[in-house]
Design a protein around this motif. Structure first.
Motif, PDB file in Angstrom:
ATOM      1  N   ASN A   4       0.788  -1.222   0.000  1.00 55.44           N
ATOM      2  CA  ASN A   4       0.000   0.000   0.000  1.00 55.44           C
ATOM      3  C   ASN A   4       0.825   1.279   0.000  1.00 55.44           C
ATOM      4  O   ASN A   4       0.303   2.351  -0.278  1.00 55.44           O
ATOM      5  N   GLU A   7       1.428   1.690  -3.904  1.00 57.20           N
ATOM      6  CA  GLU A   7       0.245   1.706  -4.737  1.00 57.20           C
ATOM      7  C   GLU A   7      -0.657   2.845  -4.265  1.00 57.20           C
ATOM      8  O   GLU A   7      -0.962   2.942  -3.086  1.00 57.20           O
ATOM      9  N   THR A   9      -3.950   4.394  -3.608  1.00 53.30           N
ATOM     10  CA  THR A   9      -5.382   4.128  -3.495  1.00 53.30           C
ATOM     11  C   THR A   9      -6.129   5.464  -3.536  1.00 53.30           C
ATOM     12  O   THR A   9      -5.520   6.508  -3.321  1.00 53.30           O
ATOM     13  N   CYS A  52     -18.030   4.699  -3.401  1.00 55.79           N
ATOM     14  CA  CYS A  52     -18.093   3.621  -2.418  1.00 55.79           C
ATOM     15  C   CYS A  52     -19.382   3.636  -1.619  1.00 55.79           C
ATOM     16  O   CYS A  52     -19.655   2.723  -0.843  1.00 55.79           O
ATOM     17  N   LYS A 169     -14.000  -1.749  -0.834  1.00 53.79           N
ATOM     18  CA  LYS A 169     -14.247  -0.862  -1.982  1.00 53.79           C
ATOM     19  C   LYS A 169     -13.168   0.201  -2.098  1.00 53.79           C
ATOM     20  O   LYS A 169     -12.869   0.671  -3.198  1.00 53.79           O
ATOM     21  N   ASN A 171     -10.210  -0.304  -1.511  1.00 52.06           N
ATOM     22  CA  ASN A 171      -8.967  -1.008  -1.832  1.00 52.06           C
ATOM     23  C   ASN A 171      -7.927  -0.845  -0.718  1.00 52.06           C
ATOM     24  O   ASN A 171      -6.729  -0.682  -0.978  1.00 52.06           O
ATOM     25  N   GLU A 172      -8.424  -0.836   0.528  1.00 59.43           N
ATOM     26  CA  GLU A 172      -7.553  -0.697   1.691  1.00 59.43           C
ATOM     27  C   GLU A 172      -7.613  -1.966   2.535  1.00 59.43           C
ATOM     28  O   GLU A 172      -8.373  -2.892   2.221  1.00 59.43           O
TER      29      GLU A 172
END
Ligand code: 1PZ
Length: 208
Positions: A4, A7, A9, A52, A169, A171-172
């Motif tokens: 993370n 990337e 988010t 989300c 949703k 992405n965490e």
């Protein structure tokens, strides 16, 4: 190093943008004449989060986005946040529906709502987000919304995703969502205070 941190988010993009804004304000001082375009860039990233929340908050999304879009459109001709407020004072349109100064006030309330939701999200481990979101809304926005809007928003709270669904949703993970929310909470506060001071320094109350 976990994935993370490399990337980007949606939530980390929002946190990054507000950290940049608050760093700018801290470096230049709170009398700094903040660029409208820079501010709107950060605010527009927030729109990603609406995806989300589901269809129940489509109205909130459209409301928020249209106000940020109006402000973005004005950024070329007005330049800074200070200038739009000075313009509306001269035209006696500070609180006029649709005015830039009013839209800025609403966007600021939206930023504060997100901050409050994140704070509530981190301070409970409720499976449903209804309570966290309702309490945050009651504190930050409800006092300034009409009865009809408030009723619709509270009704929509039942349709919010669950805690786990939201994390997924976004992405965490449990850990990363906490880290990113804390970053936004800390970075948005100086920005919110900066905006408030634009009004109070001109003797414009914040009760609307
Ligand atoms: C887990 C996360 C749950 C979040 C749930 C939050 C839902 C909040 C919904 C707020 C709906 C507001 C709808 C419409 C409001 C309008 O009446 C006002 C007044 O406009 P004006 O009369 O000045 O033209 N518009 C606004 O306040 C602008 C929009 C604010 C919405 C911000 C929402 C931010 C929440 C994002 C969450 C990711």
């Amino acid at each position: 190093e976990d994935s993370n941190s490399t990337e980007l988010t949606p939530l980390s993009a929002v946190a990054d943008a507000f950290e940049d804004l608050s760093a700018l304000l801290k470096a230049k001082g709170f009398d700094f004449d903040l660029d409208l375009k820079t501010f709107c860039g950060a605010c527009s990233l927030v729109s990603i989060l609406f995806g989300c929340l589901g269809i129940a908050f489509k109205f909130a999304e459209l409301e928020y986005i249209s106000k940020v879009r109006d402000l973005t459109g004005a950024s070329e001709s007005y330049g800074t946040l200070n200038n739009i407020i000075d313009f509306d004072i001269q035209n006696d349109s500070v609180k006029t529906p649709g005015s830039l100064t009013r839209n800025l006030r609403r966007v600021r309330q939206g930023l504060d709502l997100i901050r409050a939701i994140f704070q509530n999200f981190l301070s409970t481990d409720d499976y449903y987000l209804k309570e966290a979101a309702s309490t945050a809304y009651a504190k930050t926005c409800a006092p300034y919304h009409t009865w009809a809007v408030r009723t619709a928003v509270y009704a929509g709270m039942y349709a919010l995703p669950t805690r786990d669904q939201l994390i997924l949703k976004l992405n965490e993970t449990d850990e990363s969502v906490e880290r990113e929310m804390i970053r936004y909470i800390n970075a948005s506060l100086p920005v919110i205070e900066y905006i408030d001071k634009l009004y109070t320094s001109r003797n414009i109350s914040l009760d609307w």
